[in-house]
Scaffold this active site. Structure first.
Site, short mmCIF file in Angstrom:
data_model
loop_
_atom_site.label_atom_id
_atom_site.label_comp_id
_atom_site.label_asym_id
_atom_site.label_seq_id
_atom_site.Cartn_x
_atom_site.Cartn_y
_atom_site.Cartn_z
N VAL A 95 0.84 -1.28 0.02
CA VAL A 95 0.09 -0.03 -0.02
C VAL A 95 0.87 1.36 0.15
O VAL A 95 0.51 2.37 -0.84
CB VAL A 95 -1.03 0.05 1.14
N GLY A 96 1.71 1.30 0.95
CA GLY A 96 2.71 2.35 0.82
C GLY A 96 3.46 2.17 2.05
O GLY A 96 3.39 1.52 2.77
N SER A 97 4.57 3.39 2.32
CA SER A 97 5.28 3.61 3.40
C SER A 97 5.68 4.97 3.81
O SER A 97 5.53 5.81 2.80
CB SER A 97 6.61 2.60 3.34
N LYS B 194 0.77 -3.38 9.19
CA LYS B 194 1.97 -2.39 9.38
C LYS B 194 3.11 -3.19 10.30
O LYS B 194 2.76 -3.71 11.14
CB LYS B 194 1.22 -1.31 10.33
N ASP C 84 1.93 15.38 12.81
CA ASP C 84 1.79 15.30 11.45
C ASP C 84 0.14 15.18 11.23
O ASP C 84 -0.49 14.11 11.23
CB ASP C 84 2.60 14.22 10.96
#
Length: 492
Positions: free
Chosen positions: A144-146, A166, A278
């Protein structure tokens, strides 16, 4: 990088027997050993780095203590009687998580706390339900992403449910920079993994409809790294702002309302006021149209200490705000105000007012302006968002609309094929599909579109209960369709 992740996902999809595949996916043992280094050994510190190990241990202990503080900060929502247990791990034989063997707490040198962490004084709430056993036969793994620290994968459980996994990204900047500085891969893993553990604790302690659900976790020994941690969470879709700007105002309002409810919860959480350091859209996901925060490793509970108001400047790229310093030595409301202004600059200003019903624009503009000036707190902001929802859902925003004098013929259990035209924003890219409160609003919409000659009221509703209606250029192809009703403009 992409080639490596694609290979990882392919192997992950093929078997994912935890004893082997998690080693490949999340452990440094999957990397070829350096010349003269055995596959299971850790990188030795370079010259002059012995003192650096003490600094690494200090950083690990600092993160460990932060996790402990959040874990014992009082029972979370819905928590039952506190039970003694290893931090974020159920006792052997418990109803939820299972490990292939009892946990072993290892004490690293240089004064760093053991890993996995020692027990905290109380439970953070009812334990997650899924553990290592749930991951033995997953399928359809996709990267998916990092980010700076973690990598996220999408997998499908044997029962068919899709979840997110995760873990610390061994190719990520966080671990890589630490290894370059200290030359201690295991210690650097523990340092990075404490951020994942912190997020896991906060997901449990801050449970809320707009906080991503934690389903479980798994500790698994890997080649060279004992007890690598993988968390199992609810799966969401990334927040793509460009795509959101093309969706209906109703869906965009839902996102803003979700955010308002989340910020209210964070301001009044069991841990105190929580701020998201964030706040970029990538820290959130969409689950069935609801906005949920997913990344909490950069969240902070403690308010900013101060000796005077000069210490309480809230800084943003476009402007700054001065907040008072309380008698107790804390900047008053800084966590709440930071969240609120970030909600304004990342979400409200783009999603809230555009293409909204005209009668709601004054209220929505006041919400945007007040949050942009920090004139309201989260309580008032949420109250005004809920007011807008009530006006929209009840149809009261239509009180000043004038009914059209045009007459429409009703044709029950029918629909019109083709004869579409495009409008914006629409729920359908190939046609004009809008939501309406009632028949009078549907007629008003059709009368306001020059090309509209008919419309079809479907049997589908939106999240507020409004009917979805297709608007058409004519009615030459009326066909039977149970549950739908066609209205055609009468001649004359």
């Amino acid at each position: 990088m992409r080639r490596r992740r694609a290979a990882v996902a392919a192997g992950f999809c093929a078997s994912f027997l935890l004893g082997s595949v998690l080693n490949v996916l999340f452990a440094p043992g999957s990397e070829p050993p350096r010349p003269g280094q055995s596959p299971g050994s850790s990188a030795a510190p370079g010259p002059g780095r012995r003192g650096g190990r003490g600094e690494l241990a200090r950083q690990i202990r600092e993160r460990y203590e932060e996790v402990q503080r959040y874990s014992r900060g009082g029972p979370g929502p819905g928590a039952g009687r506190p039970e003694r247990r290893r931090l974020m791990d159920l006792a052997p034989g418990g109803p939820g998580l299972q490990r292939p063997r009892p946990p072993r707490v290892r004490s690293p040198p240089d004064g760093a706390p053991g890993w996995p962490p020692a027990p905290g004084p109380g439970s953070p709430g009812p334990g997650p339900r899924l553990g290592c056993a749930a991951l033995r036969n997953v399928s359809g793994a996709q990267y998916v992403g990092s980010g700076y620290t973690k990598a996220v994968y999408r997998v499908r459980l044997p029962g068919g449910a899709a979840v997110a996994l995760k873990a610390v990204d061994f190719s990520g900047h966080d671990l890589g920079s630490c290894v370059r500085e200290f030359g201690a891969r295991r210690g650097c893993y523990r340092l990075a993994a404490h951020k994942l553990l912190k997020e896991m604790v906060l997901l449990e302690r801050l449970r809320h409809p707009n906080v991503l659900q934690l389903y479980g976790y798994c500790y698994q020994d890997s080649e060279g790294i004992p007890d690598t941690l993988t968390t199992i969470t609810e799966l969401g879709a990334p927040v793509e702002m460009i795509q959101l700007l093309q969706t209906s105002w109703e869906d965009r309002f839902r996102i803003c309302l979700s955010l308002g409810r989340l910020l209210h919860h964070l301001a009044h959480s069991p841990l105190g006021s929580v701020t998201l350091l964030d706040f970029r859209p990538r820290q959130f996901v969409l689950v069935n149209g609801e906005l949920k925060v997913t990344d909490l490793d950069d969240a902070r509970v403690e308010e900013t200490p101060c000796t005077s108001s000069a210490d309480c400047t809230l800084e943003f790229p476009a402007r700054n705000f001065s907040l008072p310093c309380s008698a107790q030595g804390w900047c008053e409301g800084m966590n709440e105000k930071r969240n609120l202004y970030n909600a304004y600059r990342f979400f409200f200003t783009y999603l809230l007012p555009h293409s909204a019903p005209p009668s709601l624009r004054p209220l929505l503009d006041s919400i945007v302006n007040a949050t942009g000036e920090l004139a309201w707190g989260v309580d008032e902001t949420l109250a005004q968002l809920e007011t807008a929802l009530h006006l929209f859902r009840s149809g009261q925003y239509l009180q000043n609309s004038t009914s059209s004098r045009a007459e429409y013929q009703r044709i029950p259990d029918s629909a019109i094929t083709q004869e579409d035209y495009r409008c914006w924003p629409s729920y359908h890219h190939g046609g004009c599909l809008l939501s309406v409160f009632n028949l009078a609003e549907a007629i008003d919409v059709c009368e306001s579109h020059a090309q509209c000659r008919a419309f079809v009221v479907t049997n589908q509703t939106t999240w507020t209960g409004r009917k979805l209606v297709f608007f058409k250029t004519g009615w030459n192809q009326v066909v039977p369709d149970a549950g739908k009703t066609t209205y055609v403009k009468a001649p004359g």
